[in-house]
Design an enzyme around this catalytic site. Structure first.
Site, PDB file in Angstrom:
ATOM      1  N   HIS A 120       5.529   3.591  -8.623  1.00  0.00           N
ATOM      2  CA  HIS A 120       4.787   2.482  -8.037  1.00  0.00           C
ATOM      3  C   HIS A 120       3.370   2.344  -8.593  1.00  0.00           C
ATOM      4  CE1 HIS A 120       5.163  -0.162  -4.163  1.00  0.00           C
ATOM      5  NE2 HIS A 120       4.872  -0.869  -5.245  1.00  0.00           N
ATOM      6  N   ASP A 143       7.131  -0.800   1.777  1.00  0.00           N
ATOM      7  CA  ASP A 143       7.011   0.594   1.353  1.00  0.00           C
ATOM      8  C   ASP A 143       6.911   1.479   2.587  1.00  0.00           C
ATOM      9  OD1 ASP A 143       6.269   2.993  -0.018  1.00  0.00           O
ATOM     10  OD2 ASP A 143       5.154   1.843  -1.514  1.00  0.00           O
ATOM     11  N   HIS A 145       5.009   3.982   2.342  1.00  0.00           N
ATOM     12  CA  HIS A 145       3.661   4.492   2.132  1.00  0.00           C
ATOM     13  C   HIS A 145       2.693   3.352   1.832  1.00  0.00           C
ATOM     14  CE1 HIS A 145       6.736   7.382   0.727  1.00  0.00           C
ATOM     15  NE2 HIS A 145       6.011   8.259   1.396  1.00  0.00           N
ATOM     16  N   ASP A 147      -0.035   3.526  -0.210  1.00  0.00           N
ATOM     17  CA  ASP A 147      -0.445   3.534  -1.622  1.00  0.00           C
ATOM     18  C   ASP A 147      -1.852   2.980  -1.827  1.00  0.00           C
ATOM     19  OD1 ASP A 147       2.076   4.517  -2.082  1.00  0.00           O
ATOM     20  OD2 ASP A 147       2.887   2.675  -2.930  1.00  0.00           O
ATOM     21  N   HIS A 160       0.699   7.052  -8.191  1.00  0.00           N
ATOM     22  CA  HIS A 160       1.618   6.132  -7.512  1.00  0.00           C
ATOM     23  C   HIS A 160       1.257   5.981  -6.031  1.00  0.00           C
ATOM     24  CE1 HIS A 160       4.955   8.999  -5.740  1.00  0.00           C
ATOM     25  NE2 HIS A 160       3.763   9.505  -5.591  1.00  0.00           N
ATOM     26  N   ASP A 251       9.099  -0.979  -2.841  1.00  0.00           N
ATOM     27  CA  ASP A 251       9.464   0.407  -3.114  1.00  0.00           C
ATOM     28  C   ASP A 251      10.777   0.687  -2.397  1.00  0.00           C
ATOM     29  OD1 ASP A 251       9.683   3.268  -3.037  1.00  0.00           O
ATOM     30  OD2 ASP A 251       7.510   3.458  -3.262  1.00  0.00           O
ATOM     31  N   ASP A 253      11.960   3.233  -1.301  1.00  0.00           N
ATOM     32  CA  ASP A 253      11.870   4.181  -0.185  1.00  0.00           C
ATOM     33  C   ASP A 253      11.468   3.507   1.121  1.00  0.00           C
ATOM     34  OD1 ASP A 253       9.033   4.029   0.044  1.00  0.00           O
ATOM     35  OD2 ASP A 253       8.707   5.876  -1.077  1.00  0.00           O
ATOM     36  N   GLU A 296      10.693   2.977  -7.947  1.00  0.00           N
ATOM     37  CA  GLU A 296      10.951   4.304  -7.378  1.00  0.00           C
ATOM     38  C   GLU A 296      12.431   4.630  -7.183  1.00  0.00           C
ATOM     39  OE1 GLU A 296       8.735   6.593  -7.215  1.00  0.00           O
ATOM     40  OE2 GLU A 296       6.780   5.603  -7.046  1.00  0.00           O
TER      41      GLU A 296
END
Length: 349
Positions: A120, A143, A145, A147, A160, A251, A253, A296
């Site tokens: 990412h 996401d 996260h 980031d 990332h 992302d 995830d 990712e």
């Protein structure tokens, strides 16, 4: 004051019809096989496994003219020492500079861009290249996260986990001069960004989200409000004052690990399949989507081939639904339903 609720949705619907008529009917697919924004090898193979899962064929079936520009080639730097605990800064900076130029060219040529990562950290180049052509763009960041760590707040030093910090104008005085990034300057306001799906936010990131007043939705918010309301608020926040291009940075995830196991930083309790697809359908329905990052996917981390294929197939579904695939199916338009010919008509044949 921003328009909210039914009136805003009505205006969006009217503008959607106009924007969909002029929306690019060609899609540019660009691979960025790059992994130095984090420590796990394998994510550089993401573009290949997503293509192998049928991406190009799926997009072609949606009546787009698909231009697969292949993968960018990134130069390996023999010497790339950490800077302020930031790992591989020169490699990440150079890769993003190259990606930024490629994205800018593709968007400038009138394509809707699909960028396949890679990790990412590549969003630095992807979003900045998009912004060169569309300086008024907004970003939806899907996401687990945020980031948004800076080099001073990052627990890991992995880039990332820091791409948003490079973009935001409000963080310009919080960002040191990192080797490899002299080419980029902040270009995005915190009000032009919405997060969806957060559930693993570092302390420094939480402080920034709150202090900058960034609109974000955690998985608890999605549980509480439902994905329909989350997307209504997201799109009202970004589009009520002005219709403008959307950059979707997704992302894999963001999904629950049971759906997307082949990824580097999985976090339990993520999006369901239906939530993720509804989210992308709603973005498509604006008629304003201009670029997508899908990042990712890491085939090396899949426990078996089935896990890798499930993650890559999910990535294809996300991209396709962002570009118009519907759960009703994609159908050619039919003006009338054929009727059975009369006896007289049959005799005339």
């Amino acid at each position: 004051m921003a328009l909210r609720g039914p009136l805003s949705r009505l205006l969006r619907t009217q503008l959607r019809r106009t924007s969909q008529q002029s929306r690019a009917q060609s899609v540019a697919v660009l691979g960025a096989p790059f992994s130095k924004g984090q420590k796990r090898g394998g994510v550089e193979h993401g573009p290949k496994v997503i293509r192998d899962a049928g991406l190009i064929e799926r997009l072609s079936s949606l009546d787009y003219s698909v231009h697969d520009f292949g993968d960018l080639s990134f130069h390996h730097l023999e010497q790339d020492d950490p800077y302020m605990d930031v790992k591989f800064p020169r490699s990440v900076g150079a890769a993003n500079k190259k990606l930024s130029s490629a994205v800018s060219r593709a968007v400038g040529a009138g394509h809707t861009l699909v960028m396949l990562g890679g990790d990412h950290s590549l969003a630095i180049g992807s979003v900045s290249g998009h912004a060169q052509q569309c300086p008024d763009l907004c970003v939806i960041w899907v996401d687990a996260h945020a980031d948004i760590n800076t080099p001073m707040t990052s627990p890991s030093g992995n880039l990332h986990g820091q791409p948003v910090a490079f973009m935001l104008k409000e963080l310009q005085d919080k960002m040191p001069d990192i080797p490899g990034f002299s080419w980029t300057k902040p270009f995005l306001s915190s009000q032009d960004l919405v997060y969806v799906g957060l559930r693993d936010v570092d302390p420094g990131e939480y402080h920034l989200l709150k202090n900058l007043g960034i609109q974000y939705f955690t998985m608890r918010d999605i549980d509480r409000l439902g994905i329909q309301r989350v997307m209504e608020v997201t799109l009202d926040h970004l589009l009520a004052r002005k219709q403008r291009p959307i950059h979707l940075s997704f992302d894999i995830d963001a999904f629950d690990p049971s759906l997307a196991p082949a990824t580097g930083t999985p976090v339990n309790g993520g999006l369901t399949y239906r939530e993720g697809i509804y989210l992308t359908e709603e973005i498509h329905n604006t008629g304003l989507l201009s670029a997508i990052d899908l990042v990712e996917v890491n085939p090396i981390l899949g426990a078996n081939q089935e896990a890798v294929e499930a993650t890559a197939s999910l990535a294809v579904d996300v991209i396709a639904s962002s570009l118009g695939q519907t759960r009703e199916g994609a159908h050619a338009s039919i003006d009338t339903i054929p009727t059975e010919k009369s006896d007289t008509e049959q005799l005339c044949l």
